[in-house]
Write an enzyme that holds these catalytic residues in place. Structure first.
Site, PDB file in Angstrom:
ATOM      1  N   HIS A  33       0.831  -1.203   0.000  1.00  0.00           N
ATOM      2  CA  HIS A  33       0.000   0.000   0.000  1.00  0.00           C
ATOM      3  C   HIS A  33       0.866   1.254   0.000  1.00  0.00           C
ATOM      4  CE1 HIS A  33      -4.087  -1.753   1.379  1.00  0.00           C
ATOM      5  NE2 HIS A  33      -3.324  -2.737   0.933  1.00  0.00           N
TER       6      HIS A  33
ATOM      7  N   ASP B 194      -5.523   5.968   3.022  1.00  0.00           N
ATOM      8  CA  ASP B 194      -5.571   4.570   2.608  1.00  0.00           C
ATOM      9  C   ASP B 194      -6.927   3.958   2.952  1.00  0.00           C
ATOM     10  OD1 ASP B 194      -3.961   2.111   1.723  1.00  0.00           O
ATOM     11  OD2 ASP B 194      -4.809   1.450   3.636  1.00  0.00           O
TER      12      ASP B 194
END
Length: 483
Positions: free
Chosen positions: A24, A126
């Site tokens: 990520h 995120d």
């Protein structure tokens, strides 16, 4: 004399990648670069520590060499000593985010009040950090989710509360199969492990994250329209219920990868191999296998009689848990003790085994690379698409099995390994067959044609007038204008 107009400072975009997952973290770095180089913004990466240490060394390596217009603020570590030692990684990450919210609030205050900084014009979060949306609203700045995995998974995430209402016991017992856009059917085993145990704390947290994502002002997806056309069509039909969705990918690693000695070894060896002849085997930044599966893979590669480049990590029974211990191979020497006796001697010249790491971008773009055994992490999929490399899908955990369904049944761009129903092991005979089919067989030729098509599409969407370039420009325009 005409008064000179004071030049406005560039707009500063704050980005909050999650702790843990390197997969990520990388797209956030690449998004920051796009904002700086293409849109004349500045970017502030707000880093939540992975554990009690100041900075994960692997993340620190990605931060080195960034331009001064990308600043980094490291938040103080938060304690997780009160949590179970074996806590699921997908619970641990959002808990660390939640406990870091006071420090995030202090950081946004600093950016607002300090004359040497620019106030954040937007906060990019995120998918594991939607709790920070409320903090962004306190500062009256837009909060956008950067969904760094597939648009198909975003559709699934949005539908999860609905599936939960329909399901009276377990997902295995649902009256209708779960489908992804494009009529892709999810086998019960393909549903992410984190949400399978209904009424568990992890399941409840997953539902909470899915619901909170919808409170964002927008969602950027690290994918592109031609790759996931059905998923983006599906999301477009929901715009009265969800935030606007923007396809801004593929954002993959750019720039040189570091560990030069091992990188040179891999690339020098590849230079000596015929075109499209080498199978690259790597299970991502933290992926690993059980000891039994490790041995079966080695013997299958040997039986296939194909060339291979294998990134080897220590065997571990808990595949998901390995992603928070990605540095446990650093400094380790030989992996002979984990390999079948005589394997390295028998495959010498035809195969190359490297510990822990290889320069994946350089390997995938190399002319000798003819296929890729992947854990089906989204970064690895996008990198394969960008370089036109056909795949063998070997999903491990998280959303990997959903991605494998999309790759094999949707894109027709991969062959998928089959586990034994009783043991869950992929055995050597099957591995040898599927490897040979990809490198030498007719199915491999067809996959190369498919991947070549998507490779061209990926190049087009990132061009000056490409759809992903325009989508990101549209988002930045909203941030700058305050709309």
């Amino acid at each position: 004399m005409e008064a000179t107009q004071e030049k406005q400072p560039p707009h500063n975009i704050a980005l909050l990648p999650p702790p843990g997952f390197i997969g990520h973290f990388i797209p956030f770095i690449e998004l920051a670069k796009k904002l700086v180089y293409r849109h004349s913004c500045t970017a502030t990466l707000i880093i939540i520590p992975d554990d009690g240490s100041p900075m994960n060394p692997q993340k620190a390596a990605f931060l080195r060499g960034l331009p001064p217009t990308i600043k980094t603020i490291l938040l103080p570590p938060v304690s997780t000593d009160d949590l179970a030692e074996n806590i699921n990684v997908e619970m641990l990450v959002p808990i660390r985010v939640i406990r870091s919210l006071p420090a995030l609030r202090e950081t946004l205050t600093f950016l607002r009040d300090d004359s040497s900084c620019s106030q954040a014009s937007a906060l990019v979060l995120d998918l594991f950090a939607p709790h920070a949306i409320d903090v962004a609203k306190e500062f009256n700045i837009p909060a956008y989710i950067f969904y760094v995995v597939a648009a198909n998974e975003l559709s699934f995430c949005i539908d999860l509360p609905k599936y939960d209402e329909l399901c009276t016991s377990e997902y295995n017992d649902m009256p209708e199969p779960i489908k992804l856009p494009g009529s892709l059917v999810l086998n019960p085993n393909d549903i992410p492990d984190a949400i399978k145990e209904r009424n568990s704390d992890l399941h409840k947290l997953g539902l909470d994250l899915c619901r909170r994502i919808l409170f964002a002002d927008g969602i950027m997806v690290n994918s592109f329209l031609e790759l996931e056309s059905e998923a983006f069509k599906d999301l477009e039909t929901r715009l009265h219920d969800i935030p606007p969705v923007y396809a801004v990918g593929p954002l993959i690693r750019t720039g040189a990868e570091t560990e030069s000695d091992r990188g040179s070894e891999c690339l020098n060896w590849l230079n000596e191999q015929p075109p499209n002849s080498v199978l690259f085997v790597s299970f991502g930044s933290g992926g690993t296998l059980s000891i039994e599966q490790f041995h079966q893979l080695a013997l299958g590669l040997e039986m296939s009689e194909q060339r291979f480049l294998w990134v080897v990590r220590r065997p571990q029974e808990n595949a998901a848990g390995a992603y928070l211990n990605i540095n446990n191979d650093k400094g380790s020497g030989s992996f002979d003790e984990f390999l079948p006796h005589g394997f390295l001697e028998r495959t010498k010249g035809r195969g190359l085994v490297v510990p822990s790491w290889a320069p994946q971008i350089q390997v995938l773009r190399h002319a000798s690379t003819g296929g890729f055994v992947t854990h089906c992490g989204w970064n690895s999929i996008l990198e394969s698409v960008v370089f036109g490399v056909p795949l063998i899908a070997w999903p491990l955990c998280f959303e990997h099995k959903m991605n494998a369904v999309f790759l094999t049944d949707g894109l027709k761009a991969a062959l998928r390994v089959k586990e034994n129903e009783e043991t869950g092991i992929v055995y050597r005979d099957h591995i040898a067959m599927i490897v040979k089919g990809l490198i030498q067989g007719e199915e491999g030729k067809q996959l190369r044609i498919v991947m070549s098509h998507f490779q061209n599409a990926a190049s087009n969407v990132l061009s000056q007038n490409g759809s992903s370039t325009k989508a990101l420009a549209q988002v930045v325009k909203k941030w700058i204008s305050g709309n």
